[in-house]
Motif scaffolding. Structure first.
Motif: not given
Length: 310
Positions: A7-8, A31-32, A53-54, A79-80
């Motif tokens: 995701l990074v 995000p998509a 943050p993700l 945010q985990v």
């Protein structure tokens, strides 16, 4: 072969480290693409690589039946959803300490830039103005560090090189340092000329640096934040900077990245960088290697190197 959902977006150049260790990658940095990967390829995903943050949500974990481990690239993991991970028996690791030298270097660079007025001085020369203003020096100044983990310690060592007096606040005093411990962030600010925020984000540290703490730092004080924006009350900070109740600030983190308040952009006593403190070739390589080491340990049935405990 285990599959890692990535995701990074900041370490693509170093992701071959994971592939060279036998992992297959699904890149989903937006995000998509993230939503699409979870929805259409969730059954393939064994591990997730993310940043604080993700994060990873409980709903995403529920959609990944093979998920066994979440690796967070940096130290923060705010945010985990740790309770959801614990309930599912999912291991969570982070990169605590790996990029501390880079972050500490950047913290000192920001402090030097803000206190010595480097961006404004540079701009004046480019405009042929030759603007000369007397600015504070560093010897014998009092530096306060909020959070004395790996990053905070690295900052403290650098501060000693500038002949500064080091104080700190953390959840509890450390018995392995000679620095002065302050019982609260407010007390730390009152004892500091320069205040560096180096504590993790999340609910437990939200607005530790509030209006009262900023006022205690005072009109000659400088604030540097290379941790998480949530630790500082941004509106209180802006107000103090606008009205001369704080001399200056230097920020690498913001509440709604990449959005930065216009009020900060227009201030002449602020230095701003785009969340790059932890980025250097060595730090990025070492951080991805730490992820690989954690993944290899996990799938070999061994203890992971840097577990996050909920």
């Amino acid at each position: 072969m285990k599959t890692v959902l990535v995701l990074v977006e900041s370490v693509n150049e170093y992701l071959p480290i994971l592939e060279d260790n036998g992992f297959r990658l699904i890149l989903a940095p937006t995000p998509a693409t993230r939503a699409d990967a979870v929805a259409t390829r969730g059954h393939e995903i064994d591990a997730v690589l993310t940043r604080g943050p993700l994060g990873v949500t409980a709903a995403e974990m529920a959609a990944l039946p093979r998920l066994g481990i979440i690796c967070v690239l940096g130290a923060g993991y705010e945010q985990v959803d740790l309770p959801a991970a614990k309930a599912r028996g999912i291991t969570v690791t982070n990169g605590a300490g790996v990029n501390a030298p880079s972050v500490a270097d950047h913290a000192m660079a920001l402090l030097l830039s803000a206190v010595r007025d480097i961006p404004q001085a540079d701009a004046s020369v480019r405009r042929s103005e030759w603007r000369k203003i007397t600015r504070p020096s560093f010897a014998n100044k009092r530096i306060g560090i909020l959070g004395l983990g790996a990053v905070g310690m690295a900052i403290a060592r650098r501060a000693l090189g500038f002949d500064m007096q080091v104080s700190y606040h953390s959840r509890s005093p450390r018995d392995d340092v000679d620095f002065t411990y302050c019982a609260t962030p407010l007390a730390l600010a009152a004892e500091s000329d320069f205040l560096i925020v180096a504590t993790p984000g999340g609910g437990a540290t939200r607005h530790l640096i509030d209006k009262a703490t900023i006022e205690a730092l005072g009109p000659q004080g400088f604030l540097v934040n290379i941790a998480r924006a949530s630790v500082v009350d941004t509106q209180a900070l802006i107000d103090a900077l606008q009205h001369g109740r704080l001399a200056g600030a230097a920020l690498d983190v913001f509440d709604d990245e990449p959005q930065v308040p216009n009020a900060l952009k227009t201030l002449g006593n602020v230095v701003l960088t785009p969340h790059v403190a932890g980025l250097s070739p060595q730090a990025s390589s070492d951080t991805v290697q730490r992820v690989a080491d954690n993944l290899l340990a996990f799938y070999a049935g061994k203890p992971v190197l840097t577990p996050v405990h909920s």
